[in-house]
Write a protein that holds these residues in place. Structure first.
Motif, short mmCIF file in Angstrom:
data_model
loop_
_atom_site.label_atom_id
_atom_site.label_comp_id
_atom_site.label_asym_id
_atom_site.label_seq_id
_atom_site.Cartn_x
_atom_site.Cartn_y
_atom_site.Cartn_z
N THR A 5 0.83 -1.19 0.00
CA THR A 5 0.00 0.00 0.00
C THR A 5 0.88 1.25 0.00
OG1 THR A 5 -0.09 0.19 2.41
CG2 THR A 5 -1.73 -1.23 1.36
N GLY A 6 0.34 2.32 -0.55
CA GLY A 6 0.94 3.62 -0.33
C GLY A 6 0.37 4.17 0.95
N MET A 7 1.17 4.81 1.76
CA MET A 7 0.71 5.28 3.08
C MET A 7 0.82 6.80 3.16
SD MET A 7 2.35 2.18 5.38
CE MET A 7 3.73 1.81 4.29
N THR A 8 -0.32 7.45 3.23
CA THR A 8 -0.38 8.91 3.24
C THR A 8 -0.70 9.41 4.64
OG1 THR A 8 -1.18 8.91 0.95
CG2 THR A 8 -1.50 10.93 2.23
N ALA A 9 0.20 10.19 5.21
CA ALA A 9 0.01 10.70 6.57
C ALA A 9 -1.18 11.65 6.62
CB ALA A 9 1.27 11.43 7.03
N ARG A 10 -1.99 11.49 7.66
CA ARG A 10 -3.11 12.42 7.89
C ARG A 10 -2.56 13.65 8.60
NH1 ARG A 10 -6.33 7.49 9.60
NH2 ARG A 10 -7.97 7.21 8.05
N ALA A 11 -2.05 14.59 7.82
CA ALA A 11 -1.36 15.74 8.43
C ALA A 11 -1.83 17.08 7.88
CB ALA A 11 0.15 15.59 8.20
N ASP A 12 -2.84 17.10 7.05
CA ASP A 12 -3.30 18.36 6.46
C ASP A 12 -3.72 19.36 7.54
OD1 ASP A 12 -2.80 17.33 3.99
OD2 ASP A 12 -4.90 16.94 3.47
N LEU A 13 -4.24 18.87 8.64
CA LEU A 13 -4.72 19.76 9.70
C LEU A 13 -3.61 20.59 10.33
CD1 LEU A 13 -4.07 18.51 12.87
CD2 LEU A 13 -5.34 16.65 11.80
N LEU A 14 -2.34 20.20 10.08
CA LEU A 14 -1.20 20.90 10.68
C LEU A 14 -0.63 22.02 9.80
CD1 LEU A 14 0.68 17.81 12.13
CD2 LEU A 14 -0.75 19.45 13.37
N LEU A 31 3.51 22.85 9.62
CA LEU A 31 4.02 21.48 9.68
C LEU A 31 3.32 20.65 8.61
CD1 LEU A 31 6.04 19.87 11.39
CD2 LEU A 31 4.13 19.19 12.85
N ARG A 32 4.12 20.02 7.76
CA ARG A 32 3.56 19.24 6.66
C ARG A 32 4.23 17.88 6.55
NH1 ARG A 32 0.45 22.47 3.43
NH2 ARG A 32 0.71 24.73 3.68
N ALA A 33 3.50 16.94 5.99
CA ALA A 33 4.07 15.62 5.73
C ALA A 33 5.03 15.71 4.55
CB ALA A 33 2.96 14.62 5.44
N VAL A 34 6.05 14.87 4.56
CA VAL A 34 7.03 14.82 3.47
C VAL A 34 7.15 13.38 2.99
CG1 VAL A 34 8.31 16.79 4.36
CG2 VAL A 34 8.98 14.48 5.04
N GLU A 35 7.79 13.20 1.86
CA GLU A 35 7.97 11.86 1.30
C GLU A 35 8.89 11.05 2.20
OE1 GLU A 35 7.20 8.83 -1.40
OE2 GLU A 35 6.29 10.83 -1.25
N HIS A 36 8.48 9.82 2.49
CA HIS A 36 9.29 8.94 3.33
C HIS A 36 10.54 8.50 2.56
CE1 HIS A 36 10.42 5.53 5.88
NE2 HIS A 36 9.63 6.04 6.80
N PRO A 37 11.70 8.46 3.20
CA PRO A 37 12.94 8.10 2.48
C PRO A 37 12.92 6.70 1.89
CG PRO A 37 13.32 8.23 4.87
CD PRO A 37 11.99 8.84 4.60
N MET A 38 12.05 5.82 2.39
CA MET A 38 11.97 4.47 1.85
C MET A 38 11.00 4.37 0.67
SD MET A 38 12.03 2.13 5.32
CE MET A 38 11.87 0.62 4.35
N GLY A 39 10.39 5.51 0.30
CA GLY A 39 9.48 5.51 -0.84
C GLY A 39 8.16 4.81 -0.58
N ILE A 40 7.71 4.75 0.67
CA ILE A 40 6.49 4.03 1.01
C ILE A 40 5.29 4.96 1.20
CG2 ILE A 40 7.71 2.09 2.07
CD1 ILE A 40 7.25 3.39 4.79
N GLY A 41 5.48 6.25 1.03
CA GLY A 41 4.40 7.19 1.23
C GLY A 41 4.90 8.45 1.91
#
Length: 312
Positions: free
Chosen positions: A219-228, A233-243
């Motif tokens: 699965t692609g995993m998208t952090a629920r972080a829009d509220l921040l 503060l924002r979500a960024v791409e995971h270094p392992m390429g998993i989301g």
């Protein structure tokens, strides 16, 4: 606490036991809701996810904590505090935020797959592997990382097939699959076959159906972080390429002073036990941070009082 899963509730538990005033705000969208049980969690293996959360809520309330069923849509700085806005417009004030909102699993676009998610369509061998042992398992590739996933499931069953589904594997990787006794199907997958409300096979674009009773996916995993976004503060791409994820230090402290993260929003691959542990660590560090702030305030107040007494 924004988020009332294992991480949020364990963080809250640490804080309420330190006599902090704590509110857990939970939107009721746990990632593991489709699963029959939580696994790999000492003392609670096999417990239904909803039952585990109910026990956690009760424990938090036992020490005076509050749990609110609501969705947080935004957070912003207001002086030294934070203002949290709920769906519907209500606002709440907090000195510190622990965000444990988790991730959204983005599933491959295969007909019928989403309906079977968490049942006979799985992704984690440690979460579901024992329950599907010795069955006919398919692994749907979305990247070369599927090789590792297939090897883990091969420990659990002697009948594992990799569906390449457009992913190109090198000669060395093909050799590894063969050596491990994992079959390889090159054709593209078009959908799932369901019989008696159970997965019975994987359908290819040429109409062939390969018998499988379990399908492992990535699965692609998208952090629920829009509220921040309102606090920068924002979500960024995971270094392992998993989301995506929200970066933080080992204690969950983010780049924004006063905000901590724990659980899958900070570590998309963490299981329930690891998420709970991260929440406990963050809760303890938040309490220590508040102790330090309270002490600074007390010292400043004492000095101001002494100065006023001298001046009078």
């Amino acid at each position: 606490m924004i988020g009332g899963g294992a991480a949020g509730l364990n963080g809250a538990l640490m804080l309420v036991r330190s006599r902090r005033r704590v509110l857990v705000i939970d939107a009721g969208q746990p990632r593991n809701a489709p699963a029959e049980g939580v696994h790999g969690l000492l003392g609670r293996d096999g417990m239904a996810p909803a039952e585990l959360l109910a026990l956690g809520r009760d424990e938090v309330r036992r020490y005076g904590g509050e749990v609110l069923d609501a969705e947080v849509v935004a957070a912003e700085r207001d002086g030294t505090d934070f203002l949290v806005t709920l769906a519907g417009g209500r606002t709440l004030r907090a000195r510190r935020l622990l965000v444990t909102t988790g991730v959204i699993d983005v599933l491959p676009e295969v007909t019928g797959l989403a309906e079977r998610w968490g049942r006979d369509v799985v992704h984690c061998p440690y979460c579901h592997g024992w329950e599907v042992r010795d069955r006919a398992i398919g692994v749907l590739a979305s990247s070369e990382r599927a090789l590792h996933q297939a090897l883990l499931f091969r420990q659990l069953s002697g009948d594992v097939i990799m569906f390449a589904d457009g992913v190109t594997f090198s000669a060395d990787q093909r050799e590894e699959l063969a050596a491990a006794g994992i079959g390889l199907v090159e054709a593209t997958v078009s959908g799932l076959e369901i019989s008696d409300d159970r997965l019975s096979g994987v359908r290819l674009t040429d109409g062939t159906v390969v018998e499988r009773t379990v399908l492992a996916v990535q699965t692609g995993m998208t952090a629920r972080a829009d509220l921040l976004a309102g606090v920068g503060l924002r979500a960024v791409e995971h270094p392992m390429g998993i989301g995506s994820y929200v970066p933080a230090d080992a204690a969950g402290r983010t780049d924004v002073p006063g905000i901590w993260v724990a659980g899958n929003v900070a570590d998309p691959m963490a299981q329930v036990g690891a998420s709970a542990a991260a929440g406990a660590m963050a809760g303890a560090v938040i309490n220590a941070d508040l102790v330090t702030e309270d002490l600074r305030t007390a010292v400043a107040d004492r000095r101001a009082q002494e100065l006023a007494e001298v001046s009078s």
